[in-house]
Design a protein around this motif. Structure first.
Motif, PDB file in Angstrom:
ATOM      1  N   TYR A  61      18.882  43.445   0.993  1.00 45.31           N
ATOM      2  CA  TYR A  61      18.784  41.975   0.249  1.00 45.31           C
ATOM      3  C   TYR A  61      18.958  40.510   0.910  1.00 45.31           C
ATOM      4  CZ  TYR A  61      23.051  40.544  -1.029  1.00 45.31           C
ATOM      5  OH  TYR A  61      24.953  40.388  -0.006  1.00 45.31           O
ATOM      6  N   ARG A  62      20.046  40.722   1.822  1.00 49.48           N
ATOM      7  CA  ARG A  62      19.321  38.841   2.608  1.00 49.48           C
ATOM      8  C   ARG A  62      18.457  39.318   3.376  1.00 49.48           C
ATOM      9  NH1 ARG A  62      23.573  38.571   5.541  1.00 49.48           N
ATOM     10  NH2 ARG A  62      24.685  40.528   5.633  1.00 49.48           N
ATOM     11  N   SER A  63      17.254  40.511   4.227  1.00 49.65           N
ATOM     12  CA  SER A  63      17.117  40.833   4.665  1.00 49.65           C
ATOM     13  C   SER A  63      14.987  40.153   4.469  1.00 49.65           C
ATOM     14  CB  SER A  63      16.253  42.040   5.197  1.00 49.65           C
ATOM     15  OG  SER A  63      18.058  42.021   6.011  1.00 49.65           O
ATOM     16  N   THR A  64      14.338  39.512   5.065  1.00 53.00           N
ATOM     17  CA  THR A  64      13.136  39.301   4.694  1.00 53.00           C
ATOM     18  C   THR A  64      12.234  40.937   3.988  1.00 53.00           C
ATOM     19  OG1 THR A  64      13.156  37.575   6.003  1.00 53.00           O
ATOM     20  CG2 THR A  64      10.944  38.100   5.427  1.00 53.00           C
ATOM     21  N   LEU A  65      11.905  40.655   3.298  1.00 56.22           N
ATOM     22  CA  LEU A  65      10.864  41.581   2.927  1.00 56.22           C
ATOM     23  C   LEU A  65       9.109  41.955   3.526  1.00 56.22           C
ATOM     24  CD1 LEU A  65      11.137  44.331   1.234  1.00 56.22           C
ATOM     25  CD2 LEU A  65      10.438  44.036  -0.897  1.00 56.22           C
ATOM     26  N   ASP A  66       8.680  42.110   3.801  1.00 58.53           N
ATOM     27  CA  ASP A  66       6.953  42.052   4.009  1.00 58.53           C
ATOM     28  C   ASP A  66       6.514  43.505   3.170  1.00 58.53           C
ATOM     29  OD1 ASP A  66       4.898  40.440   5.640  1.00 58.53           O
ATOM     30  OD2 ASP A  66       4.538  42.476   7.090  1.00 58.53           O
ATOM     31  N   PHE A  67       5.487  42.885   2.655  1.00 61.18           N
ATOM     32  CA  PHE A  67       4.162  43.482   1.852  1.00 61.18           C
ATOM     33  C   PHE A  67       3.403  43.607   2.864  1.00 61.18           C
ATOM     34  CE2 PHE A  67       7.055  42.773  -2.012  1.00 61.18           C
ATOM     35  CZ  PHE A  67       6.836  43.549  -3.197  1.00 61.18           C
ATOM     36  N   SER A  68       2.741  45.453   2.920  1.00 60.35           N
ATOM     37  CA  SER A  68       1.574  45.625   3.296  1.00 60.35           C
ATOM     38  C   SER A  68       0.774  47.221   2.782  1.00 60.35           C
ATOM     39  CB  SER A  68       1.425  45.432   5.043  1.00 60.35           C
ATOM     40  OG  SER A  68       2.280  46.695   5.413  1.00 60.35           O
ATOM     41  N   ASN A  69       0.270  47.089   2.707  1.00 63.96           N
ATOM     42  CA  ASN A  69      -0.461  48.475   1.927  1.00 63.96           C
ATOM     43  C   ASN A  69       0.186  49.945   2.300  1.00 63.96           C
ATOM     44  OD1 ASN A  69      -2.773  47.787  -0.556  1.00 63.96           O
ATOM     45  ND2 ASN A  69      -3.435  46.043   1.097  1.00 63.96           N
ATOM     46  N   GLU A  70       0.466  49.341   4.346  1.00 64.65           N
ATOM     47  CA  GLU A  70       0.623  50.098   5.212  1.00 64.65           C
ATOM     48  C   GLU A  70       1.969  50.470   4.454  1.00 64.65           C
ATOM     49  OE1 GLU A  70      -2.773  48.641   6.912  1.00 64.65           O
ATOM     50  OE2 GLU A  70      -0.942  48.364   6.055  1.00 64.65           O
ATOM     51  N   ALA A  71       3.051  49.664   4.182  1.00 67.98           N
ATOM     52  CA  ALA A  71       4.399  49.896   4.260  1.00 67.98           C
ATOM     53  C   ALA A  71       4.486  50.377   2.694  1.00 67.98           C
ATOM     54  CB  ALA A  71       4.862  48.216   4.418  1.00 67.98           C
ATOM     55  N   LEU A  72       3.899  49.744   1.438  1.00 66.65           N
ATOM     56  CA  LEU A  72       4.143  50.583   0.257  1.00 66.65           C
ATOM     57  C   LEU A  72       3.076  52.077   0.579  1.00 66.65           C
ATOM     58  CD1 LEU A  72       2.180  47.737  -1.524  1.00 66.65           C
ATOM     59  CD2 LEU A  72       4.789  48.631  -2.153  1.00 66.65           C
ATOM     60  N   GLN A  73       2.741  52.172   0.906  1.00 68.68           N
ATOM     61  CA  GLN A  73       2.066  53.753   1.099  1.00 68.68           C
ATOM     62  C   GLN A  73       3.143  54.616   1.719  1.00 68.68           C
ATOM     63  OE1 GLN A  73      -1.481  53.640   2.867  1.00 68.68           O
ATOM     64  NE2 GLN A  73      -2.520  52.117   1.032  1.00 68.68           N
TER      65      GLN A  73
END
Length: 487
Positions: free
Chosen positions: A322-334
């Motif tokens: 929860y204290r780390s940056t969360l990066d959204f991408s289609n690859e990561a979501l998939q």
């Protein structure tokens, strides 16, 4: 009760958590400002604190979880400038302000339900606690740390700083904060540049306003949380949280108000979730890379290749601390979607395993490691890695490559129920039963055609059917008993 270590923003280190009155825990989280749809950054915060709430309950604590709803007093700028956002939205949509509040409160709760979050113990609103806010402001004035000018009451930051450390939450000195603030204009009513409004005089056209000792007006944004947390959790409580964007202004001012009022430290542990990025760039509306939960679920956004189910998105969020940056991408979501499906498939497989008289796996150690991960400031990324270790053992036992006793199988079921479902709050996605039944029939026909092709030694057709199914996202597994499939 096991030792639980939290990262404390005030001390900037991990500390052993000790509830104020064990086993009772007071947990307060800054909730939504309901003048628009909840954005994904909010969702990450509320999913993270839902996890924390769930784990505290799992450990046996009695938790009073308070999550407020801001429905008044939120201006367009942190310097007490601009219009009230609720009134402005009401004018645009030609509705009463409380209709705006109701509309977006319902929408927020619907999204939280999609993410399978537990409802808080208490969900107070700012408009429902005007009298508590007025009484608190009166106490601060009587303590000499606030002043009234033309119907608006301001908090005196520099006077407060002579006794207390105003920048303690962000580890910044008053001089540094003053340097980053512009000089007061000649028409400014404030005494100091960092002073903020506790009560704001209403303009003649203001719809949302209340009577007070200083005339008709409405509360400042920060005072609501101080008043409501005090009412439901006491002068000092255990955990206060929110997004890291609230740390420098909102939470800093909350601490100042509370200490100025009753000269006590209001919160023992401050927890803040980190920000969201999209393909490495900070998520924001202005950058065009911000999307709402509904857009994420449907895929109706230029940056999304397709939609993603709520549980897959929740799993994606929890794979990062929860204290780390969360990066959204289609690859990561998939990738997260596949990982979530792998865990759910292994749970289904677990229900079909047959016990062996002996075992060559240590399931107890995995369970211990799961607790160690969660006790280390709710480290979900490590917890999930241990759950994948459990999934590997389950699949290996299913393939007859390892042996598990009935006690091992029972402990694995407990492990999944405790951590995958209870603590992480994940569940099997709801499906369309009619569609599933139709797909079962179609796949039965396709696999029968493939089996006949193999029997007739038409391996080219057999391989072509398999490859086409893989392209469609359906995996085929050939066994001695026949072929199985999964999406």
């Amino acid at each position: 009760m096991q030792a639980l270590f939290l990262y404390n923003t005030l001390t900037r280190k991990k500390e052993e958590f000790k509830a104020l009155n064990p086993p009772f825990v007071g947990l307060y989280v800054c909730g939504p400002t309901v003048y628009s749809d909840v954005h994904l950054g909010n969702c990450r915060t509320f999913v993270s604190f839902d996890l924390i709430y769930r784990y505290l309950l799992h450990l046996g604590y009695k938790v009073r979880y308070v999550r407020n709803v801001t429905d008044a007093g939120h201006l367009e700028g942190d310097r007490d400038e601009g219009d009230d956002k609720f009134a402005k939205k009401a004018k645009l949509e030609q509705l009463e302000p409380m209709e705006i509040v109701q509309k977006y409160t319902v929408g927020f709760r619907d999204v939280m339900r999609d993410f399978n979050t537990l409802p808080p113990s208490i969900e107070p609103t700012a408009t429902g606690h005007i009298s508590e806010q007025i009484e608190m402001i009166k106490e601060i004035i009587s303590n000499g740390l606030a002043y009234e000018t033309s119907g608006t009451v301001y908090f005196d930051v520099e006077k407060y700083s002579k006794e207390f450390n105003y920048g303690q939450l962000t580890n910044r000195k008053l001089e540094e904060l003053l340097e980053g603030t512009r000089e007061l204009g000649g028409q400014d009513e404030k005494k100091g540049r960092l002073d903020f409004a506790l009560w704001i005089k209403a303009k003649p056209e203001t719809i949302m306003r209340w009577p007070s000792p200083w005339g008709w007006g409405f509360p400042g944004w920060h005072i609501e949380c101080s008043a409501m947390s005090r009412k439901y959790l006491g002068d000092t409580f255990d955990i206060h949280g929110g997004g890291m964007d609230l740390q420098a202004t909102h939470h800093t001012n909350e601490i100042a108000q509370s200490q100025a009022c009753y000269h006590k430290t209001p919160v023992n542990y401050w927890l803040h979730t980190n920000m969201l990025t999209v393909n490495g760039t900070r998520m924001s509306k202005s950058a065009g890379n911000g999307f709402l939960p509904g857009e994420l679920f449907t895929g109706n956004h230029p940056l999304l290749e397709r939609g993603y189910k709520p549980m897959a998105v929740r799993f994606f969020m929890l794979q990062t601390h929860y204290r780390s940056t969360l990066d959204f991408s289609n690859e990561a979501l998939q990738a997260s979607e596949k990982g979530f499906e792998r865990l759910m498939d292994s749970y289904k497989t677990l229900q079909t395993l047959s016990a062996s008289p002996s075992s060559n796996e240590d399931i107890q150690t995995i369970e211990n490691k799961c607790y160690e991960a969660m006790n280390d400031d709710f480290n979900t990324s490590v917890l999930i890695a241990h759950l994948f270790d459990a999934a590997r053992i389950i699949n290996s036992a299913n393939d007859k490559k390892t042996n598990l006793t009935q006690a091992d199988i029972d402990l694995l079921k407990k492990l999944y129920n405790d951590f995958l479902f209870d603590v992480l709050g994940l569940k099997q996605e709801e499906s369309n039963n009619r569609l599933d039944a139709a797909l079962e029939k179609v796949m039965e026909l396709v696999l029968d055609m493939r089996a006949k092709a193999k029997t007739g030694k038409d391996f080219k057709l057999s391989d072509e059917i398999r490859d086409k199914l893989i392209d469609a996202g359906i995996q085929i597994k050939d066994t001695k008993e026949g072929s199985t499939w999964k999406v």
